[in-house]
Design an enzyme around this catalytic site. Structure first.
Site, PDB file in Angstrom:
ATOM      1  N   ASN A   1     -39.755 -15.709  -3.533  1.00  0.00           N
ATOM      2  CA  ASN A   1     -39.435 -16.556  -4.690  1.00  0.00           C
ATOM      3  C   ASN A   1     -39.791 -18.004  -4.374  1.00  0.00           C
ATOM      4  O   ASN A   1     -39.660 -18.471  -3.235  1.00  0.00           O
ATOM      5  CB  ASN A   1     -37.967 -16.406  -5.118  1.00  0.00           C
ATOM      6  CG  ASN A   1     -36.961 -16.709  -4.022  1.00  0.00           C
ATOM      7  OD1 ASN A   1     -37.218 -16.494  -2.848  1.00  0.00           O
ATOM      8  ND2 ASN A   1     -35.799 -17.212  -4.407  1.00  0.00           N
TER       9      ASN A   1
ATOM     10  N   GLU B   1     -41.040 -10.775  -6.800  1.00  0.00           N
ATOM     11  CA  GLU B   1     -41.779  -9.617  -7.318  1.00  0.00           C
ATOM     12  C   GLU B   1     -43.037 -10.064  -8.053  1.00  0.00           C
ATOM     13  O   GLU B   1     -44.125  -9.517  -7.872  1.00  0.00           O
ATOM     14  CB  GLU B   1     -40.904  -8.812  -8.291  1.00  0.00           C
ATOM     15  CG  GLU B   1     -39.651  -8.223  -7.671  1.00  0.00           C
ATOM     16  CD  GLU B   1     -38.442  -9.147  -7.747  1.00  0.00           C
ATOM     17  OE1 GLU B   1     -38.610 -10.381  -7.605  1.00  0.00           O
ATOM     18  OE2 GLU B   1     -37.333  -8.634  -7.931  1.00  0.00           O
TER      19      GLU B   1
ATOM     20  N   CYS C   1     -39.524  -9.895 -14.531  1.00  0.00           N
ATOM     21  CA  CYS C   1     -40.354  -9.140 -13.582  1.00  0.00           C
ATOM     22  C   CYS C   1     -40.571  -7.706 -14.072  1.00  0.00           C
ATOM     23  O   CYS C   1     -41.654  -7.144 -13.902  1.00  0.00           O
ATOM     24  CB  CYS C   1     -39.716  -9.139 -12.193  1.00  0.00           C
ATOM     25  SG  CYS C   1     -39.777 -10.767 -11.418  1.00  0.00           S
TER      26      CYS C   1
HETATM   27  N1  THU Z   1     -35.080 -13.962  -7.863  1.00  0.00           N
HETATM   28  C1  THU Z   1     -36.142 -13.210  -7.434  1.00  0.00           C
HETATM   29  O1  THU Z   1     -37.033 -13.710  -6.733  1.00  0.00           O
HETATM   30  N2  THU Z   1     -36.192 -11.915  -7.802  1.00  0.00           N
HETATM   31  C2  THU Z   1     -35.248 -11.260  -8.547  1.00  0.00           C
HETATM   32  O2  THU Z   1     -35.381 -10.076  -8.823  1.00  0.00           O
HETATM   33  C3  THU Z   1     -34.080 -12.001  -9.037  1.00  0.00           C
HETATM   34  C4  THU Z   1     -34.006 -13.436  -8.686  1.00  0.00           C
HETATM   35  C5  THU Z   1     -34.992 -15.356  -7.432  1.00  0.00           C
HETATM   36  C6  THU Z   1     -35.137 -16.379  -8.528  1.00  0.00           C
HETATM   37  C7  THU Z   1     -34.362 -17.544  -7.944  1.00  0.00           C
HETATM   38  O3  THU Z   1     -35.219 -18.251  -7.052  1.00  0.00           O
HETATM   39  C8  THU Z   1     -33.263 -16.900  -7.140  1.00  0.00           C
HETATM   40  O4  THU Z   1     -33.717 -15.581  -6.861  1.00  0.00           O
HETATM   41  C9  THU Z   1     -31.924 -16.832  -7.843  1.00  0.00           C
HETATM   42  O5  THU Z   1     -32.040 -16.314  -9.126  1.00  0.00           O
END
Ligand code: THU
Length: 131
Positions: free
Chosen positions: A41, A53, A91
């Site tokens: 992320n 993702e 996603c």
């Molecule tokens: N996040 C992801 O990378 N994938 C997910 O499936 C849910 C949330 C990230 C977005 C943000 O940077 C942090 O997790 C909190 O929401």
């Protein structure tokens, strides 16, 4: 295969840029021809963040891969991958573009325990443009 992908996702999460939520996420995407793309992320001060993702999927698509078998995901606050993390709605909709209903979504934790869902289970009746 599941545990190898989870280990790759844990590695990917080391690059998480998450100064705001302090929530690290990593993903490892397996293409139909056996390549693995990693994603983390990447947050942004004005909210235009990208989930792990989608980072992995966009990296793969931008390098010519559009068919995928599985994705492993790990995530948690301050890099502690304790709970199983399922992908957000945005996603899932991106997965709908490229993944069949039997695409495997492997949610793992730091002990390499995991659950496997199919994409069809996590986003039934998804939006598609008609003919
Ligand atoms: N996040 C992801 O990378 N994938 C997910 O499936 C849910 C949330 C990230 C977005 C943000 O940077 C942090 O997790 C909190 O929401």
């Amino acid at each position: 295969m599941e545990k190898e992908l989870i280990k790759a996702a844990i590695m990917a999460a080391q690059n998480s840029y998450s100064p705001y939520f302090k929530f690290n996420v990593g993903a490892a995407l397996l293409t139909e021809d056996g390549k693995v793309y990693l994603g983390c992320n990447i947050e942004n001060s004005c909210g235009t963040s990208n989930c792990a993702e989608r980072t992995a999927i966009f990296k793969a698509v931008s390098e010519g891969h559009k068919k995928f078998k599985a994705i492993a995901i790990v995530g948690g606050p301050n890099g502690d991958f304790k709970e199983f993390l399922t992908p957000c709605g945005m996603c899932r909709q991106v997965m709908a573009e490229f993944c069949d209903k039997d695409f495997k979504i492997i949610v793992g934790n730091k002990n390499l325990e995991y659950k496997v869902y199919t994409f069809g289970e996590l986003l039934p009746h998804n939006f598609e443009l008609g003919e």
